[in-house]
Design a protein around this motif. Structure first.
Motif, PDB file in Angstrom:
ATOM      1  N   ILE A 122       9.535  56.527  29.303  1.00 23.93           N
ATOM      2  CA  ILE A 122       8.502  56.234  30.303  1.00 23.93           C
ATOM      3  C   ILE A 122       7.165  55.987  29.619  1.00 23.93           C
ATOM      4  CG2 ILE A 122       7.151  57.239  32.192  1.00 23.93           C
ATOM      5  CD1 ILE A 122       9.696  58.584  33.154  1.00 23.93           C
ATOM      6  N   ARG A 123       6.883  56.764  28.589  1.00 20.23           N
ATOM      7  CA  ARG A 123       5.623  56.589  27.854  1.00 20.23           C
ATOM      8  C   ARG A 123       5.520  55.180  27.279  1.00 20.23           C
ATOM      9  NH1 ARG A 123       4.075  60.039  22.464  1.00 20.23           N
ATOM     10  NH2 ARG A 123       1.910  59.373  22.225  1.00 20.23           N
ATOM     11  N   MET A 124       6.613  54.680  26.719  1.00 22.81           N
ATOM     12  CA  MET A 124       6.603  53.340  26.122  1.00 22.81           C
ATOM     13  C   MET A 124       6.456  52.252  27.188  1.00 22.81           C
ATOM     14  SD  MET A 124       6.629  53.067  22.862  1.00 22.81           S
ATOM     15  CE  MET A 124       7.217  51.380  22.653  1.00 22.81           C
ATOM     16  N   LYS A 125       6.985  52.483  28.378  1.00 29.73           N
ATOM     17  CA  LYS A 125       6.920  51.478  29.440  1.00 29.73           C
ATOM     18  C   LYS A 125       5.585  51.507  30.183  1.00 29.73           C
ATOM     19  CE  LYS A 125      11.914  51.357  30.257  1.00 29.73           C
ATOM     20  NZ  LYS A 125      13.005  51.770  31.172  1.00 29.73           N
ATOM     21  N   SER A 126       4.774  52.518  29.901  1.00 27.55           N
ATOM     22  CA  SER A 126       3.476  52.658  30.551  1.00 27.55           C
ATOM     23  C   SER A 126       2.382  52.095  29.656  1.00 27.55           C
ATOM     24  CB  SER A 126       3.193  54.135  30.848  1.00 27.55           C
ATOM     25  OG  SER A 126       4.235  54.704  31.619  1.00 27.55           O
ATOM     26  N   SER A 127       1.232  51.794  30.242  1.00 27.17           N
ATOM     27  CA  SER A 127       0.155  51.190  29.460  1.00 27.17           C
ATOM     28  C   SER A 127      -0.461  52.166  28.472  1.00 27.17           C
ATOM     29  CB  SER A 127      -0.937  50.654  30.389  1.00 27.17           C
ATOM     30  OG  SER A 127      -0.439  49.569  31.129  1.00 27.17           O
ATOM     31  N   SER A 128      -0.594  53.429  28.874  1.00 28.16           N
ATOM     32  CA  SER A 128      -1.203  54.416  27.978  1.00 28.16           C
ATOM     33  C   SER A 128      -0.207  55.531  27.705  1.00 28.16           C
ATOM     34  CB  SER A 128      -2.524  54.934  28.551  1.00 28.16           C
ATOM     35  OG  SER A 128      -2.388  55.349  29.895  1.00 28.16           O
ATOM     36  N   GLY A 129      -0.390  56.712  28.351  1.00 27.21           N
ATOM     37  CA  GLY A 129       0.470  57.839  28.034  1.00 27.21           C
ATOM     38  C   GLY A 129       1.527  58.176  29.060  1.00 27.21           C
ATOM     39  N   GLY A 130       1.644  57.382  30.122  1.00 29.02           N
ATOM     40  CA  GLY A 130       2.689  57.628  31.121  1.00 29.02           C
ATOM     41  C   GLY A 130       2.402  58.782  32.054  1.00 29.02           C
ATOM     42  N   GLY A 171      -6.936  56.665  32.388  1.00 35.51           N
ATOM     43  CA  GLY A 171      -7.250  55.521  31.536  1.00 35.51           C
ATOM     44  C   GLY A 171      -6.679  55.714  30.147  1.00 35.51           C
ATOM     45  N   ASP A 172      -6.781  54.681  29.328  1.00 40.51           N
ATOM     46  CA  ASP A 172      -6.430  54.802  27.911  1.00 40.51           C
ATOM     47  C   ASP A 172      -7.451  55.703  27.230  1.00 40.51           C
ATOM     48  OD1 ASP A 172      -4.211  52.724  27.268  1.00 40.51           O
ATOM     49  OD2 ASP A 172      -5.619  51.615  28.508  1.00 40.51           O
ATOM     50  N   PHE A 173      -6.972  56.577  26.354  1.00 47.03           N
ATOM     51  CA  PHE A 173      -7.905  57.448  25.645  1.00 47.03           C
ATOM     52  C   PHE A 173      -8.234  56.823  24.292  1.00 47.03           C
ATOM     53  CE2 PHE A 173      -9.125  62.195  25.343  1.00 47.03           C
ATOM     54  CZ  PHE A 173     -10.330  61.853  24.754  1.00 47.03           C
ATOM     55  N   TRP A 174      -9.036  55.756  24.330  1.00 48.11           N
ATOM     56  CA  TRP A 174      -9.476  55.148  23.084  1.00 48.11           C
ATOM     57  C   TRP A 174     -10.393  56.125  22.341  1.00 48.11           C
ATOM     58  CZ3 TRP A 174      -6.039  51.825  22.718  1.00 48.11           C
ATOM     59  CH2 TRP A 174      -5.699  50.943  23.745  1.00 48.11           C
ATOM     60  N   GLY A 175     -10.213  56.209  21.034  1.00 45.95           N
ATOM     61  CA  GLY A 175     -11.015  57.113  20.214  1.00 45.95           C
ATOM     62  C   GLY A 175     -10.526  58.546  20.218  1.00 45.95           C
ATOM     63  N   VAL A 176      -9.327  58.792  20.756  1.00 44.91           N
ATOM     64  CA  VAL A 176      -8.824  60.160  20.838  1.00 44.91           C
ATOM     65  C   VAL A 176      -8.686  60.801  19.464  1.00 44.91           C
ATOM     66  CG1 VAL A 176      -6.382  59.465  20.826  1.00 44.91           C
ATOM     67  CG2 VAL A 176      -7.054  61.644  21.874  1.00 44.91           C
ATOM     68  N   GLY A 224       0.858  55.774  22.839  1.00 40.70           N
ATOM     69  CA  GLY A 224      -0.165  55.788  23.874  1.00 40.70           C
ATOM     70  C   GLY A 224      -0.575  57.181  24.310  1.00 40.70           C
ATOM     71  N   VAL A 225      -1.857  57.338  24.574  1.00 38.29           N
ATOM     72  CA  VAL A 225      -2.406  58.605  25.050  1.00 38.29           C
ATOM     73  C   VAL A 225      -3.279  58.322  26.268  1.00 38.29           C
ATOM     74  CG1 VAL A 225      -3.807  60.629  24.491  1.00 38.29           C
ATOM     75  CG2 VAL A 225      -2.415  59.550  22.700  1.00 38.29           C
ATOM     76  N   SER A 226      -3.099  59.104  27.306  1.00 40.35           N
ATOM     77  CA  SER A 226      -3.906  58.971  28.513  1.00 40.35           C
ATOM     78  C   SER A 226      -5.121  59.888  28.444  1.00 40.35           C
ATOM     79  CB  SER A 226      -3.100  59.350  29.760  1.00 40.35           C
ATOM     80  OG  SER A 226      -1.991  58.506  29.950  1.00 40.35           O
ATOM     81  N   LEU A 227      -6.216  59.413  28.983  1.00 35.77           N
ATOM     82  CA  LEU A 227      -7.359  60.263  29.300  1.00 35.77           C
ATOM     83  C   LEU A 227      -7.272  60.546  30.789  1.00 35.77           C
ATOM     84  CD1 LEU A 227     -10.072  61.662  28.847  1.00 35.77           C
ATOM     85  CD2 LEU A 227     -11.182  59.422  29.062  1.00 35.77           C
ATOM     86  N   ILE A 228      -7.184  61.814  31.147  1.00 36.48           N
ATOM     87  CA  ILE A 228      -7.123  62.180  32.553  1.00 36.48           C
ATOM     88  C   ILE A 228      -8.313  63.069  32.873  1.00 36.48           C
ATOM     89  CG2 ILE A 228      -5.513  64.088  32.066  1.00 36.48           C
ATOM     90  CD1 ILE A 228      -4.331  63.573  34.881  1.00 36.48           C
TER      91      ILE A 228
END
Length: 675
Positions: free
Chosen positions: A78-86, A273-278, A290-294
C-alpha cells in the motif's frame, strides 16, 4: 445572492451550489476551465444562504492542537501504491471497518478528477495517489450530510478549501465526521489537464494514469500513462511539461494565489502531505518508499490516530520544523506570468504555451531555487547546531548530578554476565521504550496500554531476592558509544532523564541492559567476542524455552544456542505482544516445567513476563536483542543491517521477512500465540 466580482474570491468548493434550497445555482466552467456559481434569477428567492455559506466571505477562526508526525504504512504494498507514506488508506480503512463511508477524489472514465464515495475496502484504491487537478465536488456535500444524518461515520478528504466549504455547508459539528485536508500546492485547471492528455495521447484513449509512480523511489517520481492500444508513456517528474507548469503555478485557480486556508490553524481534523525534508529531523528514517507528514488539529483526530498507530511507523516532530521544506502548508503560491500563459494558450498548443511561459525562465528559477534551498538548509543547520549544543549542555549537567549524587548505579557488561551466571537469577531489562511506555507514550512496535505502563513501573521498582532489573548504562557517561547512539541517548536523557532518577533506587545495583546490545553501539568492539562467549554459559547444557516474536527466530542460522541441551519455542506477535500477555503466561504455567530456562525476546512484554514467571517459580531471563547483535557481530557489520529470515525492526528492509521452511526450527515450535 452570491455574486463573484473577483475570481480569486471563489475557490469552487460548491458550498453555495449545495446549500441552495431552490436549486437556483449551477456551477459553470469559465474559459480557463474552472467552476464558478451562476445564479438563475428566475428561481432565486434571495434567502442569501449562498452568501452566508461561502467559506471565503465568512472565514472561521480556529485553534489547532498543532501536533505533527512523520509516519508511513507498515504494509509496503500500500505504501508503494500511495503518493507518500500510505497513511490515508489506514485512516479510511478504520472508518470503513465501522460501517462508514469515505469520500475522496478519483478519475472518472474520461480521466476527469471527481469526488465520489465508497463503502468498502476495495473501493479505497481509486482514491489512492495524488491527482494534480481540481476535483469536481458535484453533490458530494449533500451526500455526505445524508450519511451523517443517518448516523453513519463519514471521512471526507479534499483540499483545505473544499473542507472549509463542507464544514460551512454542514453548519454544525458532527461527532461522526472526520475531515482530512492536504498540504496543497494549488489546484490546476481541469481544462488544462484534459488538453495535456489529449495532446500527449495524440488521438489514443487513456486507460490508466498515475502522477507518482514510485518504482524508482519516492524522490524519483514518474508520471505513467497507459493507453487502450497497449502503449505506454512515462515522464520523469521534473521533465513533464504539465508538472513544470503546475510547479511554476501557470494554470492554478485564481483563488490559490490568495489562499485563505494556508495555515497551521485548520478547520479540518487531519492534514496529510509528503514529508519533504524529513531526513533533516529524523536522519535514520526509512524514506525510500515515501513518508507522510500528518498534522493533528483536533482531539477527535488524536483519538483516531491513537487507534490506528499500530499499523504505522510514526515519530512525533515539531510542527514548525516540519514545514521548513513544506512551505505550501502556510504560504500561497505566486506567479506573475499566469495571465501571459492563458493569453499565449489562445493561439498555441499547450506544450508551446508552457514552453514559452516556463522554460525560458527555467535557468533563473533553478538558480533562485538553489539559493533558497541553500538558505533553508543553512537555517536548519544553524537551528540544529544550537539545539545540539543545548542538548549537550543539558546532558553534561545531568551527568555531573548523577556522578556526584550517585543516583543510578549500574554494573559493567562483564560484571552483569558474571552476576547472572553466578546467581542464577531472573532478569527484566529496561530501555528507552519501557520508560516511554511508563510515561504514557507508545513506541514503534508496542502501543500504549495503561495496564502495561503500570506493570512496567511495578517491575522497575520491585525488590525481589532472586530477580534483578537491568537499566541502560547511559546515565554517567556516553564516551564508549558511537556518535549515533550518543546523540540518541543525549536526547533521551534530556526528555526522560529526571524520570529515571525519580523512579529508580540509588541504593540498588542494576544489571547493565546492554548485555544484549554489546556490539553495535560501542566504539571499541574488542570485548565483544569474549562477552558473547561468556553469555552463552548462561544456557550451557540446559533445556531452553524461547518466547519470541513470530519472526525473531533467535539462534537460527548461527551457533548462539549450540551448547543447549534442547530448545522449544513459543511464538508471540511481532507487534503489540502485550495484547496476548495473559495467554502467554497461562500457557507457560500449564505446559512448561520449572526446571527449564526461559529466554524472552518480546519487547516490553518480556520485561513484565520475566518478572511474573519468576514469581511463579521459573528462571526467566529477558534477553532481548542478543541474537541480532550476535548476527551483526558475526557479519562484522558497521551499521544496523537486515538479517535474512529474521525480523529486524531497526534496520532498513529488516521488516520484510518471509516464511521459513526449516524442519528443525518448525519442530522446536510448541505454541503460536499471536492473537
Amino acid at each position: 445572492m452570491i455574486d463573484i466580482k473577483e475570481k480569486y474570491m471563489c475557490d469552487g468548493c460548491h458550498a453555495c451550489y449545495s446549500v441552495c434550497p431552490k436549486d437556483a445555482i449551477n456551477m459553470e466552467i469559465d474559459d480557463e476551465g474552472f467552476w464558478y456559481p451562476k445564479v438563475d434569477n428566475t428561481k432565486c428567492v434571495n434567502c442569501n444562504k449562498c452568501e452566508k455559506v461561502c467559506p471565503i466571505l465568512n472565514k472561521k477562526e480556529v485553534k489547532s492542537l498543532k501536533k505533527a508526525y512523520a509516519c508511513y504504512n507498515l504494509d509496503e504494498d500500500i505504501r508503494m501504491k500511495s503518493s507518500s507514506g500510505g497513511t490515508f488508506t489506514i485512516l479510511a480503512s478504520e472508518i470503513i471497518k465501522d460501517n462508514g463511508v469515505v469520500f475522496g477524489a478519483k478519475f472518472d472514465e474520461d480521466f476527469n478528477v471527481v469526488h465520489d464515495y465508497v463503502e468498502d475496502m476495495e473501493g479505497l484504491s481509486k482514491f489512492r495517489g495524488s491527482k494534480y487537478v481540481q476535483s469536481n465536488i458535484s453533490d458530494s456535500f449533500r451526500q455526505a450530510k445524508k450519511f451523517l444524518d443517518d448516523g453513519r461515520k463519514v471521512l471526507f478528504s479534499g483540499t483545505p478549501c473544499q473542507i472549509g466549504g463542507l464544514k460551512s455547508y454542514l453548519n454544525k459539528d458532527y461527532e461522526n465526521l472526520v475531515t482530512v485536508d492536504l498540504i496543497c500546492h494549488g489546484v490546476p485547471s481541469p481544462m488544462i489537464w484534459q488538453r495535456y492528455i489529449d495532446e500527449l495521447g495524440d488521438g489514443k484513449k487513456l486507460s490508466a494514469m498515475t502522477f507518482r509512480d514510485k518504482s524508482k523511489g519516492w524522490n524519483s517520481g514518474v508520471l505513467k500513462y497507459s493507453f487502450e492500444d497497449g502503449s505506454e508513456i512515462t515522464e520523469e517528474y521534473g521533465e513533464s511539461l504539465y508538472i513544470k507548469g503546475f510547479i511554476k503555478n501557470c494554470f492554478l485557480r485564481p483563488s490559490c494565489y490568495k489562499c485563505n486556508f494556508k495555515t497551521l490553524d485548520r478547520i479540518s481534523d487531519f492534514t496529510l502531505g509528503d514529508f519533504w525534508g524529513v531526513e533533516e529531523l529524523i536522519p535514520e528514517i526509512d524514506k525510500k518508499s515515501g513518508v507522510s507528514l500528518i498534522m493533528i488539529h483536533t482531539k477527535k483526530a488524536q483519538d483516531l490516530f491513537n487507534d490506528i498507530n499500530r499499523s504505522i511507523y510514526y515519530e512525533e516532530v515539531d510542527i514548525n520544523k516540519s514545514i521548513v521544506f513544506n512551505t505550501c502548508a502556510i504560504q500561497p503560491v505566486k506567479n506573475d506570468k499566469r495571465e501571459d500563459f492563458f493569453e499565449i494558450l489562445k493561439d498555441n498548443t499547450l506544450e508551446a504555451s508552457i514552453d514559452r511561459t516556463v522554460v525560458e525562465e527555467v535557468h533563473k528559477a533553478n538558480l533562485i531555487g538553489r539559493v533558497k534551498g541553500k538558505i533553508k538548509r543553512m537555517l536548519v543547520d544553524c537551528y540544529n547546531n544550537l539545539y545540539d549544543l543545548y542538548i549537550e549542555l543539558s546532558y553534561r549537567k545531568y551527568e555531573l548530578t548523577n556522578i556526584l549524587e550517585k543516583k543510578i548505579n549500574i554494573m559493567t557488561i562483564d560484571e552483569s554476565i558474571e552476576y547472572l551466571i553466578k546467581k542464577n537469577c531472573s532478569l527484566s531489562r529496561f530501555g528507552d521504550g519501557e520508560m516511554k511506555l511508563i510515561l504514557g507514550n507508545r513506541i514503534a512496535f508496542q502501543k500504549y496500554d495503561y495496564k502495561l505502563s503500570k506493570r512496567l513501573k511495578e517491575v522497575l521498582q520491585s525488590k525481589e531476592e532472586n530477580h534483578i532489573v537491568g537499566l541502560p548504562d547511559v546515565f554517567k557517561s556516553l564516551r564508549k558509544y558511537d556518535k549515533k547512539a550518543t546523540s540518541y541517548w543525549k536526547r533521551h536523557i534530556w526528555e526522560y532523564g529526571y524520570s529515571w532518577l525519580e523512579l529508580t533506587d540509588k541504593n540498588k545495583i542494576y544489571i547493565n541492559s546492554f548485555i544484549s546490545r554489546c556490539y553495535m553501539i560501542f566504539v571499541k568492539k574488542d570485548k565483544c567476542e569474549k562477552q558473547f562467549k561468556n553469555i552463552k554459559q548462561l544456557w550451557n547444557n540446559k533445556d531452553l524455552v524461547i518466547i519470541e516474536g513470530e519472526q525473531s527466530r533467535l539462534g537460527i542460522g548461527n551457533d548462539l544456542f549450540e551448547n543447549t541441551k534442547s530448545i522449544n519455542r513459543i511464538l508471540g506477535p511481532k507487534r503489540d505482544a502485550f495484547n496476548v500477555y495473559d495467554k502467554l503466561l497461562e500457557y507457560v504455567e500449564k505446559n512448561i516445567s520449572k526446571d527449564k530456562l526461559i529466554l524472552l525476546a518480546l519487547g516490553p512484554t518480556a520485561t513484565v513476563l520475566a518478572y511474573d514467571l519468576y514469581k511463579l517459580g521459573y528462571h526467566a531471563v529477558d534477553i532481548g536483542h542478543i541474537d541480532i547483535e550476535y548476527e551483526w557481530f558475526l557479519a562484522n557489520a558497521k551499521d544496523k543491517i537486515a538479517i535474512k529470515n529474521k525480523y529486524v525492526g531497526e534496520a532498513k528492509d529488516g521488516m520484510e521477512v518471509g516464511d521459513l521452511d526449516l524442519e528443525d526450527y518448525k519442530r522446536q515450535i510448541i505454541a503460536k500465540i499471536i492473537n
